[in-house]
Design an enzyme around this catalytic site. Structure first.
Site, PDB file in Angstrom:
ATOM      1  N   GLU A 170       0.819  -1.220   0.000  1.00 26.62           N
ATOM      2  CA  GLU A 170       0.000   0.000   0.000  1.00 26.62           C
ATOM      3  C   GLU A 170       0.854   1.272   0.000  1.00 26.62           C
ATOM      4  O   GLU A 170       0.738   2.136   0.865  1.00 26.62           O
ATOM      5  CB  GLU A 170      -0.995  -0.030   1.162  1.00 26.62           C
ATOM      6  CG  GLU A 170      -1.915  -1.243   1.084  1.00 26.62           C
ATOM      7  CD  GLU A 170      -2.855  -1.393   2.270  1.00 26.62           C
ATOM      8  OE1 GLU A 170      -2.868  -0.522   3.158  1.00 26.62           O
ATOM      9  OE2 GLU A 170      -3.592  -2.409   2.311  1.00 26.62           O
ATOM     10  N   ASN A 211       2.228  -4.810  -3.283  1.00 23.86           N
ATOM     11  CA  ASN A 211       0.849  -5.255  -3.058  1.00 23.86           C
ATOM     12  C   ASN A 211      -0.011  -4.052  -2.686  1.00 23.86           C
ATOM     13  O   ASN A 211       0.412  -3.186  -1.922  1.00 23.86           O
ATOM     14  CB  ASN A 211       0.863  -6.280  -1.913  1.00 23.86           C
ATOM     15  CG  ASN A 211      -0.456  -6.994  -1.709  1.00 23.86           C
ATOM     16  OD1 ASN A 211      -0.984  -7.604  -2.634  1.00 23.86           O
ATOM     17  ND2 ASN A 211      -0.997  -6.933  -0.498  1.00 23.86           N
ATOM     18  N   HIS A 247     -10.099  -6.394  -2.775  1.00 26.90           N
ATOM     19  CA  HIS A 247     -11.181  -6.169  -1.817  1.00 26.90           C
ATOM     20  C   HIS A 247     -12.254  -5.369  -2.556  1.00 26.90           C
ATOM     21  O   HIS A 247     -12.136  -4.154  -2.721  1.00 26.90           O
ATOM     22  CB  HIS A 247     -10.675  -5.372  -0.610  1.00 26.90           C
ATOM     23  CG  HIS A 247      -9.699  -6.098   0.253  1.00 26.90           C
ATOM     24  ND1 HIS A 247     -10.022  -7.257   0.947  1.00 26.90           N
ATOM     25  CD2 HIS A 247      -8.393  -5.841   0.538  1.00 26.90           C
ATOM     26  CE1 HIS A 247      -8.962  -7.669   1.626  1.00 26.90           C
ATOM     27  NE2 HIS A 247      -7.965  -6.836   1.399  1.00 26.90           N
ATOM     28  N   GLU A 276      -5.891 -10.846  -1.790  1.00 27.83           N
ATOM     29  CA  GLU A 276      -6.690 -10.685  -0.563  1.00 27.83           C
ATOM     30  C   GLU A 276      -8.182 -10.609  -0.910  1.00 27.83           C
ATOM     31  O   GLU A 276      -8.902  -9.724  -0.456  1.00 27.83           O
ATOM     32  CB  GLU A 276      -6.255  -9.421   0.192  1.00 27.83           C
ATOM     33  CG  GLU A 276      -4.776  -9.375   0.523  1.00 27.83           C
ATOM     34  CD  GLU A 276      -4.372  -8.137   1.309  1.00 27.83           C
ATOM     35  OE1 GLU A 276      -5.270  -7.477   1.914  1.00 27.83           O
ATOM     36  OE2 GLU A 276      -3.168  -7.827   1.354  1.00 27.83           O
ATOM     37  N   ASP A 278     -11.982 -10.550  -1.334  1.00 27.24           N
ATOM     38  CA  ASP A 278     -13.328 -10.681  -0.770  1.00 27.24           C
ATOM     39  C   ASP A 278     -14.232  -9.689  -1.496  1.00 27.24           C
ATOM     40  O   ASP A 278     -13.765  -8.713  -2.083  1.00 27.24           O
ATOM     41  CB  ASP A 278     -13.377 -10.499   0.758  1.00 27.24           C
ATOM     42  CG  ASP A 278     -12.666  -9.262   1.264  1.00 27.24           C
ATOM     43  OD1 ASP A 278     -12.585  -8.263   0.525  1.00 27.24           O
ATOM     44  OD2 ASP A 278     -12.195  -9.281   2.417  1.00 27.24           O
TER      45      ASP A 278
END
Length: 356
Positions: A170, A211, A247, A276, A278
């Site tokens: 990030e 990432n 996400h 990651e 979802d």
């Protein structure tokens, strides 16, 4: 009309024709096929992904490992694990120069027992830092030494035990500018190249990634990573891949340029991973929302399969029982392919169908 929509309709027509042929031949399809699979050994998501040369994984966290039904499914359905918190700086170096790898080791040992590979997460991040690091001012020379020691001590500890590291997590804002972290403000943007070099020195074989979230679609933030990756590669800085966290939220729309985005990173000679995943929704969950969520999980999976250098997919834990979403996004949830009772949802079957 979206290219993905055209492809989806074409797939549906082809699938319908194939199903008709299979039915005429007496071969079960759809739910009946799933029932037939269960009479034998039903292939797991990992089994299906391996047929495409991919992995299919899940994050996990140490407190969850006392839940035996959860742990059994974690150990059987997936071939890759990411520690959600146990390898972050606050956990691994709680006091300066005092390292504690017990939480990460527990997950590595669990993965080894189930022949799963581990993604290291994460070496450099602005969040979840120990108080000793954030509570004082550092000179550039001091912080460089602290950062190098932390990265190399952790990477050496897990050398040969993890297949990839999220080295810097990030690093950019939504508009593509650098995030004003303690590392950026003290060391400038060069801290990213330094972190990658130090990690490579500590483990010459591990895959090194940058990432981030909200870089699934082509836009200012993913453009910043593409630009940085080109610069790093031109400078000979070791960088093996880009992790797209994925996400997603139903209310914000699907990233329709995901496949094109994966391809442009591949053209730089980089691997990509969906790291990651979802897909949350505003509660309550309805059949319509769960069906839309399932479509998105299918499209994400198909996008990765369509790009040779997209090497795998990792859910950010696999069950709503342990999802981070409700705590961070009040009123939202139901983001994962298994519900709180560890029952598969439509999203699970959509992933399976895409992997078939």
């Amino acid at each position: 009309m979206r290219t993905t929509t055209i492809r989806s309709r074409t797939r549906l027509r082809l699938a319908g024709a194939l199903a008709a042929l299979l039915v005429a031949a007496g071969v079960a399809t759809g739910p009946a096929a799933r029932a037939d699979e269960r009479h034998g050994k039903e292939p797991t998501l990992a089994d299906l992904a391996q047929r495409h040369g991919r992995y299919f994984g899940s994050a996990t966290d140490n407190p969850e490992l006392v839940d035996e039904p959860y742990k059994a499914l974690l150990g059987s359905e997936f071939d890759q694990i990411t520690p959600g918190n146990g390898m972050k700086w606050y956990a691994t170096e709680p006091q300066q120069g005092v390292f504690d790898f017990s939480e990460g080791d527990e997950i590595v040992n669990l993965a080894r027992a189930h022949h799963q590979k581990v993604r290291g997460h994460t070496l450099v991040w602005h969040s979840q830092l120990p108080g000793w690091l954030t509570s004082r001012e550092w000179t550039p020379a001091e912080l460089r030494a602290v950062l190098k020691k932390h990265i190399q001590t952790e990477v050496r500890h897990y050398r040969g035990k993890v297949f990839a590291w999220d080295v810097v997590n990030e690093a950019f804002n939504e508009d593509g500018t650098y995030r004003e972290t303690i590392f950026y403000k003290t060391l400038g943007p060069g801290y990213i190249a330094d972190a990658l070099r130090w990690a490579r020195q500590a483990d010459p074989r591990v895959k090194l990634y940058l990432n981030d979230y909200n870089i699934e679609a082509i836009g200012p933030k993913s453009d910043a990573y593409h630009r940085l990756a080109k610069e790093l590669k031109a400078q000979g800085v070791p960088l093996d891949g880009i992790g797209l966290q994925a996400h997603l939220a139903l209310q914000y729309g699907y990233p329709t340029t995901l496949e094109d985005n994966l391809r442009r990173f591949s053209r730089l000679g980089l691997d990509t991973s969906l790291t990651e995943v979802d897909i949350r929704m505003q509660l309550p969950a309805t059949e319509e929302k769960l069906a839309q969520q399932a479509d998105w999980y299918r499209e994400l999976t198909e996008a990765c399969l369509a790009v040779r250098r997209c090497v795998g997919i990792t859910l950010w834990d696999y069950t709503d029982r342990y999802s981070w979403i409700p705590a961070f996004f009040p009123g939202e949830g139901a983001a994962l392919p298994w519900d709180e009772e560890l029952r598969p949802k439509p999203a699970y079957y959509a992933i399976r169908d895409a992997l078939r």
